[in-house]
Design a protein around this motif. Structure first.
Motif, PDB file in Angstrom:
ATOM      1  N   LEU A 189     -70.866  -9.953 -60.304  1.00 14.56           N
ATOM      2  CA  LEU A 189     -69.498 -10.416 -60.528  1.00 14.56           C
ATOM      3  C   LEU A 189     -68.922 -10.842 -59.177  1.00 14.56           C
ATOM      4  O   LEU A 189     -68.794 -10.016 -58.264  1.00 14.56           O
ATOM      5  CB  LEU A 189     -68.647  -9.295 -61.138  1.00 14.56           C
ATOM      6  N   ASP A 190     -68.610 -12.105 -59.067  1.00  8.20           N
ATOM      7  CA  ASP A 190     -68.071 -12.615 -57.795  1.00  8.20           C
ATOM      8  C   ASP A 190     -67.249 -13.866 -58.073  1.00  8.20           C
ATOM      9  O   ASP A 190     -67.762 -14.841 -58.638  1.00  8.20           O
ATOM     10  CB  ASP A 190     -69.200 -12.938 -56.826  1.00  8.20           C
ATOM     11  N   GLY A 191     -65.968 -13.835 -57.678  1.00  9.48           N
ATOM     12  CA  GLY A 191     -65.098 -14.993 -57.880  1.00  9.48           C
ATOM     13  C   GLY A 191     -64.538 -15.567 -56.591  1.00  9.48           C
ATOM     14  O   GLY A 191     -63.673 -16.442 -56.634  1.00  9.48           O
ATOM     15  N   HIS A 192     -65.060 -15.082 -55.422  1.00  3.62           N
ATOM     16  CA  HIS A 192     -64.498 -15.507 -54.139  1.00  3.62           C
ATOM     17  C   HIS A 192     -65.522 -16.316 -53.352  1.00  3.62           C
ATOM     18  O   HIS A 192     -66.620 -15.844 -53.053  1.00  3.62           O
ATOM     19  CB  HIS A 192     -64.070 -14.284 -53.319  1.00  3.62           C
ATOM     20  N   ALA A 193     -65.131 -17.544 -53.012  1.00  2.00           N
ATOM     21  CA  ALA A 193     -66.003 -18.395 -52.205  1.00  2.00           C
ATOM     22  C   ALA A 193     -65.775 -18.102 -50.727  1.00  2.00           C
ATOM     23  O   ALA A 193     -66.544 -17.397 -50.076  1.00  2.00           O
ATOM     24  CB  ALA A 193     -65.762 -19.867 -52.528  1.00  2.00           C
ATOM     25  N   SER A 194     -64.679 -18.611 -50.202  1.00  2.00           N
ATOM     26  CA  SER A 194     -64.273 -18.332 -48.815  1.00  2.00           C
ATOM     27  C   SER A 194     -62.810 -18.709 -48.682  1.00  2.00           C
ATOM     28  O   SER A 194     -62.288 -19.530 -49.446  1.00  2.00           O
ATOM     29  CB  SER A 194     -65.125 -19.128 -47.814  1.00  2.00           C
TER      30      SER A 194
END
Length: 465
Positions: free
Chosen positions: A259-264
């Motif tokens: 689960l990951d929704g952060h790019a940069s």
């Protein structure tokens, strides 16, 4: 059973000097305890022999010349023995038979006449299972049933022999008991039938049967066993559903979730979340949340371990626990940038999957078992000081439903289910062997690929016809 054994018995070097002889007794007992039911038709001799305690049952056909009998015997699947060969016996003045020579493991050394009354209480009834079987159209070895008869058939090349008997009660004789010796040509079986004195009826004649695509045999008019169909018989094998669930779980335990929704910076990550099993990956996007100058993301959560717990006859809860590295909620100040705002934690994050077994074909169309996810719960506690109400609402109304719906929908897609079905199918032999009675069958697992697999109550049932 591949072989090129001829239909007619081979000649023996042992011959008689005279063609006149006293008729053979109808019933013999072998020195090993086997029962032999004998019929003479002119110079030809036929019998059916059986001994459940020594695991053999065979059909014999041969010729008698004076006091010498030459012929061949073929085991049939009323018991486990698969032997076949040639035997020569000498008829003694007292009517007994002495084995002179044999090949292939003929079981008895000597046969003595015995009355049917002396053994009628011990007559073996129908076999519960086929002693051996090919279970294919090319090889008809196996057991066949109609309404009231059971047939034990053996095919060796083009040669076909069988023994068939009518159902009967203990202490009685079957009305009909016949042996058959014939040939198979394509889908047609033709040959001679001969009543043997295990049964009450006498007679002999010709018999034809036609083979159907489902492996059943249609008897022609004039059959001593009546017209109709001999259907192939193999018992169903049932194993505990828990055994099948364990096998499916060994594959589901390999599921990976990220689960990951952060790019940069303050940029969301598209398709940064995924479910992986084997070589199949399904991606989805996590929602982010904007409040004033802050943007919130689910950040870098990866599954770590999976715990399986049965919660019903056909239901397991798989608890997928995520690594607890902290900083699962990323906060970014869109005016200042990353690294200024404090990140928040989700304590003890996990996904509970509720799974049941279903029937499912493998990638090449074979029957197997797979799974269906019936419910998903995403659990965890937010560790954030002065939790803002809108963040709680974002987690409750956006993040949790997205995880739960995506995990359930994606895991229930064909690609994942086929992976599990393929792996379960590879373990079907082991599942079948888990049945306590399997050791009694004498079947070759390679020949017994289930044609149907059905979940019934707390059992998984394998059907072979």
């Amino acid at each position: 059973m591949p072989s090129n054994n001829p239909m007619q018995p081979s000649a023996s070097t042992l011959t008689s000097k005279t063609a006149t002889h006293t008729p053979l007794a109808p019933v013999f007992a072998g020195n090993d305890g086997g029962a032999y039911y004998v019929t003479e038709v002119g110079e030809k001799v036929y019998w059916f022999a059986e001994h459940p305690g020594r695991d053999y049952a065979h059909v014999f056909h041969g010729t008698r010349e004076g006091d010498v009998i030459n012929g061949r015997f073929y085991s049939v699947p009323k018991d486990r023995a698969t032997t076949l060969g040639q035997v020569t016996l000498k008829v003694r003045p007292n009517g007994s038979l002495e084995r002179v020579s044999e090949t292939g493991g003929f079981p008895s050394k000597a046969l003595g006449p015995v009355s049917m009354d002396a053994i009628v209480d011990k007559l073996p009834g129908r076999a519960k299972y086929a002693g051996f079987t090919g279970n294919t159209l090319a090889d008809l070895d196996g057991v066949f049933d109609d309404d009231g008869h059971r047939c034990y058939l053996r095919q060796i090349g083009e040669l076909v022999v069988f023994f068939a008997e009518e159902d009967f009660k203990k202490g009685e004789r079957p009305e009909k008991a016949v042996v058959f010796v014939g040939e198979r040509s394509g889908n047609t079986l033709k040959g001679e039938w001969i009543a043997v004195p295990k049964g009450k009826k006498t007679g002999n004649g010709t018999l034809g049967m036609s083979l159907q695509p489902n492996r059943s045999l249609v008897k022609a008019a004039g059959s001593p066993l009546g017209t109709g169909i001999f259907a192939p018989f193999l018992p169903e094998i049932a194993i505990p559903i828990a055994t099948a669930m364990e096998l499916a779980n060994t594959q589901l335990n390999k599921v990976e979730i990220r689960l990951d929704g952060h790019a940069s910076g303050d940029q969301p990550l598209k398709d940064g979340s995924y479910i992986k099993l084997g070589s199949v990956i399904k991606k989805f996007t996590m929602p982010h949340h904007d409040r004033l100058t802050y943007r919130y993301f689910i950040n870098d959560m990866t599954s770590d371990v999976i715990h399986a717990k049965p919660i019903g006859e056909n239901e397991t809860r798989l608890s997928i626990v995520f690594e607890d590295k902290g900083r699962e909620i990323k906060r970014v100040d869109r005016n200042v940038g990353d690294g200024v705002a404090r990140d928040w934690n989700i304590e003890n994050p996990r996904c509970d999957l509720y799974v049941k077994l279903i029937n499912h074909e493998t990638s090449d169309g074979r029957p197997s078992i797979s799974y269906e996810v019936t419910n998903v719960d995403f659990l965890g506690e937010l560790d954030a000081p002065a939790l803002i109400e809108s963040i709680d609402d974002w987690i409750t109304s956006k993040v949790r439903p997205r995880i739960e719906n995506s995990v359930m929908q994606l895991l229930n897609q064909e690609g994942f289910q086929v992976i599990v079905a393929n792996e379960v199918q590879r373990g079907l032999d082991a599942l079948v062997k888990a049945a306590s009675e399997y050791s009694l069958f004498g079947y070759s697992p390679s020949a017994l690929v289930p044609k149907h697999v059905a979940i019934s109550g707390n059992k998984v049932v394998f059907r072979f016809i």
